[in-house]
Design a protein around this motif. Structure first.
Motif, short mmCIF file in Angstrom:
data_model
loop_
_atom_site.label_atom_id
_atom_site.label_comp_id
_atom_site.label_asym_id
_atom_site.label_seq_id
_atom_site.Cartn_x
_atom_site.Cartn_y
_atom_site.Cartn_z
N LEU A 185 0.83 -1.21 0.00
CA LEU A 185 0.00 0.00 0.00
C LEU A 185 0.86 1.25 0.00
CD1 LEU A 185 -2.82 -0.98 2.52
CD2 LEU A 185 -3.16 -0.34 0.13
N ASP A 186 1.92 1.24 0.80
CA ASP A 186 2.79 2.41 0.92
C ASP A 186 3.53 2.71 -0.37
OD1 ASP A 186 4.26 4.50 2.29
OD2 ASP A 186 5.96 3.13 2.28
N HIS A 187 4.02 1.66 -1.04
CA HIS A 187 4.88 1.89 -2.19
C HIS A 187 4.16 1.91 -3.53
CE1 HIS A 187 7.83 0.60 0.89
NE2 HIS A 187 8.54 1.53 0.30
N VAL A 188 2.97 1.28 -3.59
CA VAL A 188 2.22 1.28 -4.84
C VAL A 188 1.12 2.34 -4.83
CG1 VAL A 188 0.77 -0.09 -6.39
CG2 VAL A 188 2.76 -1.14 -5.26
N TRP A 189 0.35 2.37 -3.75
CA TRP A 189 -0.71 3.37 -3.63
C TRP A 189 -0.23 4.63 -2.90
CZ3 TRP A 189 -1.80 -1.71 -4.26
CH2 TRP A 189 -2.85 -2.03 -5.14
N GLN A 190 0.98 4.57 -2.35
CA GLN A 190 1.62 5.70 -1.66
C GLN A 190 0.83 6.14 -0.44
OE1 GLN A 190 2.33 8.66 -4.68
NE2 GLN A 190 3.80 7.40 -5.75
N TYR A 191 0.24 5.19 0.26
CA TYR A 191 -0.42 5.51 1.52
C TYR A 191 0.63 5.55 2.62
CZ TYR A 191 -4.86 3.97 -0.65
OH TYR A 191 -5.94 3.84 -1.46
N ASP A 192 0.56 6.57 3.47
CA ASP A 192 1.43 6.60 4.64
C ASP A 192 0.57 6.44 5.90
OD1 ASP A 192 1.95 10.23 4.74
OD2 ASP A 192 0.14 9.00 4.63
N PHE A 193 -0.59 5.82 5.73
CA PHE A 193 -1.50 5.55 6.84
C PHE A 193 -2.20 4.24 6.53
CE2 PHE A 193 -3.46 8.19 3.67
CZ PHE A 193 -4.64 7.51 3.38
N GLY A 194 -3.06 3.77 7.43
CA GLY A 194 -3.75 2.51 7.20
C GLY A 194 -4.70 2.59 6.02
N GLY A 195 -4.33 2.02 4.90
CA GLY A 195 -5.17 2.05 3.72
C GLY A 195 -6.07 0.81 3.65
N ASP A 196 -6.78 0.66 2.56
CA ASP A 196 -7.70 -0.45 2.38
C ASP A 196 -6.94 -1.64 1.81
OD1 ASP A 196 -9.74 -2.17 1.89
OD2 ASP A 196 -10.87 -0.85 0.57
N ALA A 197 -6.70 -2.64 2.65
CA ALA A 197 -5.91 -3.80 2.23
C ALA A 197 -6.61 -4.59 1.14
CB ALA A 197 -5.63 -4.70 3.43
N SER A 198 -7.94 -4.44 1.00
CA SER A 198 -8.64 -5.18 -0.04
C SER A 198 -8.19 -4.76 -1.44
CB SER A 198 -10.16 -4.99 0.10
OG SER A 198 -10.54 -3.64 -0.14
N SER A 199 -7.66 -3.53 -1.58
CA SER A 199 -7.14 -3.08 -2.87
C SER A 199 -5.98 -3.96 -3.31
CB SER A 199 -6.68 -1.62 -2.79
OG SER A 199 -7.75 -0.77 -2.49
N VAL A 200 -5.13 -4.32 -2.35
CA VAL A 200 -3.99 -5.19 -2.66
C VAL A 200 -4.48 -6.55 -3.14
CG1 VAL A 200 -1.91 -6.29 -1.77
CG2 VAL A 200 -2.54 -3.99 -0.98
N GLU A 201 -5.42 -7.14 -2.41
CA GLU A 201 -5.94 -8.45 -2.77
C GLU A 201 -6.57 -8.42 -4.16
OE1 GLU A 201 -8.66 -9.31 0.34
OE2 GLU A 201 -7.13 -9.28 1.92
N THR A 202 -7.32 -7.36 -4.44
CA THR A 202 -7.98 -7.25 -5.73
C THR A 202 -6.98 -7.19 -6.87
OG1 THR A 202 -9.87 -6.10 -4.75
CG2 THR A 202 -9.53 -5.82 -7.13
N TYR A 203 -5.94 -6.36 -6.72
CA TYR A 203 -4.97 -6.21 -7.81
C TYR A 203 -4.04 -7.40 -7.93
CZ TYR A 203 -6.42 -1.66 -9.40
OH TYR A 203 -7.15 -0.64 -9.98
N ILE A 204 -3.77 -8.08 -6.84
CA ILE A 204 -3.02 -9.33 -6.92
C ILE A 204 -3.80 -10.34 -7.77
CG2 ILE A 204 -2.30 -11.38 -5.62
CD1 ILE A 204 -0.25 -9.25 -5.32
#
Length: 233
Positions: A185-204
């Motif tokens: 999330l931090d390096h792809v979506w550039q979140y520096d806070f708790g982002g939505d982890a479901s985005s990672v699962e979806t794009y994986i």
């Protein structure tokens, strides 16, 4: 492993926020660059002359003269060394303004350190300041070429959206290293806070359909930890 960099290459980092210059200079030194910093536009012009950097990474908004003016004065003096603008501005007009005023690339805040390093290496390659072999990242039969913006598996092209490209590239650059959802999330979506982890699962899942339609499967889930590119079994 850090992306390989020629230790003789010099980067001048210019930003009036000290924590940003500290963060960038530490990261770039770890990657093998020689780094000097400046906190204002006039200081940047002085450092360009004394430090003689191969590339200038420069914030646009500064307390005296802005980054565009620094670049304009460099170009007026015949100085054609590459300049990457670093700024919170992200509109199309701002980006075009940066390029028309002599910039070679444009990075918006917030940024990931890996992306900054990759963009620096890409600009240095284009301007003859780096080893062209560093443009390609590969694992098994999966290949990504940054300059050509082309990904292939077993020689067949893979069509990727911008987010899919960033995610696959991050996994590939860290092949066989397990990356947590937070890191992704931090390096792809550039979140520096708790982002939505479901985005990672979806794009994986998107990537698996495009990359792992052939054997061996490369994108692996490590339960309770994260994801990695490796060949299991």
């Amino acid at each position: 492993m850090p992306e390989t960099s020629d230790p003789k290459r010099r980067v001048l980092v210019v930003d009036d926020e000290e924590y940003i210059t500290d963060l960038l200079s530490t990261s770039l030194r770890f990657q093998g660059f020689e780094v000097e910093t400046a906190g204002a536009g006039f200081d940047a012009l002085t450092s360009v002359a004394s430090f003689d950097p191969d590339l200038v990474l420069m914030d646009v908004m500064m307390p005296d003269i802005d980054g565009f003016e620094v670049c304009r004065r460099m170009r007026a003096d015949g100085d054609l060394r590459p300049v990457i603008f670093l700024t919170a501005r992200d509109t199309k007009d701002d980006m075009l303004s940066g390029f028309t005023k002599g910039g070679d690339d444009y990075i918006t805040k917030p940024f990931s350190l890996e992306e900054v390093v990759a963009r620096i290496n890409a600009v240095l390659r284009r301007t003859g300041g780096a080893d062209a072999t560093a443009t390609t990242h590969s694992y098994a039969d999966l290949v990504m070429d940054d300059d050509a913006h082309r990904a292939t598996r077993s020689g067949e092209p893979i069509e990727l959206s911008p987010t899919e490209w960033k995610l696959l590239r991050y996994l590939l650059m860290n092949a066989e290293r397990v990356l947590s959802k937070t890191q992704i999330l931090d390096h792809v979506w550039q979140y520096d806070f708790g982002g939505d982890a479901s985005s990672v699962e979806t794009y994986i899942s998107y990537l698996r359909k495009k990359v792992d339609h052939v054997e061996p499967k490369l994108i692996q889930t490590v339960r309770g930890v994260g994801y990695t590119i490796r060949i299991d079994g």
